[in-house]
Design an enzyme around this catalytic site. Structure first.
Site, mmCIF file in Angstrom:
data_model
loop_
_atom_site.group_PDB
_atom_site.id
_atom_site.type_symbol
_atom_site.label_atom_id
_atom_site.label_comp_id
_atom_site.label_asym_id
_atom_site.label_seq_id
_atom_site.Cartn_x
_atom_site.Cartn_y
_atom_site.Cartn_z
ATOM 1 N N ALA A 196 0.665 -1.270 -0.050
ATOM 2 C CA ALA A 196 -0.145 -0.094 -0.139
ATOM 3 C C ALA A 196 1.051 1.158 0.035
ATOM 4 C CB ALA A 196 -1.023 0.087 1.237
ATOM 5 N N CYS A 205 -6.156 -7.382 3.457
ATOM 6 C CA CYS A 205 -7.434 -7.348 4.099
ATOM 7 C C CYS A 205 -8.335 -8.562 3.421
ATOM 8 C CB CYS A 205 -8.174 -6.053 4.176
ATOM 9 S SG CYS A 205 -7.364 -4.924 4.864
ATOM 10 N N SER A 225 14.279 11.304 10.735
ATOM 11 C CA SER A 225 15.133 12.196 11.343
ATOM 12 C C SER A 225 16.348 12.275 10.337
ATOM 13 C CB SER A 225 15.784 11.572 12.777
ATOM 14 O OG SER A 225 16.215 10.172 12.526
#
Length: 449
Positions: free
Chosen positions: A10, A42, A274
């Protein structure tokens, strides 16, 4: 610009497709360790039960089709072994050829998703013990059932995957036992709502064991007995491990990318990590909860797709942001639709809210119209402000539209007494003049007063 996306499904495919639309001249490559680049996770329980008959129906894109329609290059069965941020390089292994090479990038996206939790228990490596995560793992389960005609199955874990698979295996008329370590099924629901699901499953012949976990798997080469922590011995022909999943963050951690308090990758609203020019999206990242503003890790395909769009825009320096989630989810467990959004009563109390709840049974539509069924609605409301904090709904029909209405209400910080003013659609086949969510809101507000 050279962009590398680690992982498909996805988040990875959404990121790559969006970035390619915004940056048509960019060289974008997806490295996916699986053979399937994009599939409906799913939908796998329904594929196993043969409700979805063809494997290709759960495949959203093959690598070839994705390349042809979306543009980015896809390298399936390629595993990224290491990220070297200071050199802007990744080490990639071709699984089929067993070769490795270093590839440079300008920008990198981590979409490594989540992985099943496999407990370190005696016998866990025996044959006939399965996990469900991708289409290949679903194939193995389906092939085993077809070839061996098992009679008994034990499912370890009473969450979404475990209970969806319990329904799936009922289609094979198996003797099914679900073992859950917690004191209830579906721990992301309140106990009173989870009990409705447990009673329904029991009525279908599924055995439910709570407050007890697996401690050992017995068998010569293949599993034949599950031993629980309380000492129960359950005979079985195979086991499905559905304890849960955890964020797949080893690559990020090894590259010294900051992880959040949930153990998933910490990102800002633009999906930046980060480290400069490295982004992350999907089940491997933590999110901001829109009610509490605290970091949470709730892996959902819908969230991964939205984050992928934002990451793709960020790669192209198009202004966009992902502000957070409410954890809205729905699943089908036998004949019941089971849905939630926002906070449960337990979660709200843990966060320090003073709450009132209203739990009602309401009609899915007019009582005189054929197919009338009761649905269970639970509303959680802030006692001080009156704002809706969460909802859970269980029923046979009409659950999906009502949970979406309440998710929208929570997103817009509506109060319980404002639900009665919503201009909701009404006709006898679909609802009643005063819908159940309106009544639940009125009751909650009366409790506040």
């Amino acid at each position: 610009m050279k962009i590398i996306v680690i992982g498909g499904v996805a988040a990875g495919t959404s990121t790559a497709a969006k970035a390619q639309r915004e940056l048509p001249k960019a060289e974008i490559t997806i490295f996916e360790q699986d053979s399937d680049i994009s599939y409906s996770g799913c939908g796998l329980p329904y594929y196993i039960s043969d409700l979805i008959e063809k494997r290709e129906d759960v495949i959203v894109y093959t690598p070839e089709r994705f390349e042809a329609r979306k543009g980015p290059r896809v390298e399936a069965q390629h595993t990224v072994k290491k990220i070297i941020p200071d050199k802007k390089q990744v080490i990639v292994k071709n699984v089929l050829q067993n070769t490795e090479k270093k590839i440079t990038y300008d920008k990198l996206v981590i979409a490594t998703g989540a992985k099943p939790i496999v407990p370190r228990l005696a016998g866990v490596d025996l044959d006939n013990i399965f996990t469900l995560r991708n289409v290949n793992s679903a194939d193995r389960i389906k092939e085993f059932i077809t070839a061996n005609k098992p009679q008994k199955a034990v499912i370890i874990g009473g969450g979404y995957i475990g209970l969806e698979m319990a329904e799936s295996l009922l289609e094979y008329e198996l003797d099914i036992t679900v073992v859950e370590m917690a004191d209830q099924l579906l721990t992301n629901f309140d106990r009173d709502m989870a009990e409705i699901i447990e009673e329904n499953l029991t009525s279908k012949g599924i055995k439910i064991i709570t407050n007890d976990g697996a401690s050992e798997f017995k068998g010569e080469q293949k599993v034949n007995t599950v031993v629980t922590q309380s000492g129960q011995e359950i005979e079985t022909d195979f086991v499905l491990l559905a304890i849960g999943v955890e964020p797949n963050v080893k690559l990020a951690k090894d590259a010294n990318i900051e992880l959040g308090s949930t153990g998933a990758i910490k990102v800002n609203k633009q999906m930046e990590t980060s480290i400069s020019d490295i982004y992350a999206a999907g089940d491997c990242v933590e999110n901001n909860h829109l009610i509490t503003n605290n970091p949470v890790w709730i892996p959902l395909g819908s969230t991964a797709n939205k984050q992928g769009r934002v990451a793709g825009n960020s790669l192209a320096e198009v202004e966009d942001s992902f502000d957070g989630i409410l954890g809205t989810a729905i699943t089908k467990i036998c004949n019941l639709a089971v849905a939630r959004t926002g906070l449960t009563a337990r979660e709200a109390k843990k966060e320090g809210y003073q709450i009132v709840t209203s739990t009602i049974k309401a009609g899915n539509h007019a009582g005189y119209y054929p197919g009338y069924k009761k649905i269970n609605i639970k509303l959680i409301v802030d006692e001080i402000t009156g704002k809706i904090l969460g909802a859970q709904i269980i029923g046979e029909t009409g659950v999906d539209k009502r949970i979406d209405v309440l998710a929208t209400a929570i997103y817009n910080e509506m109060k319980a007494d404002e639900l009665i003013d919503l201009d909701l659609a009404y006709a006898p086949p679909f609802s009643v003049p005063k819908d159940g969510i309106m009544i639940a809101g009125l009751i909650a507000n009366k409790k506040r007063e």
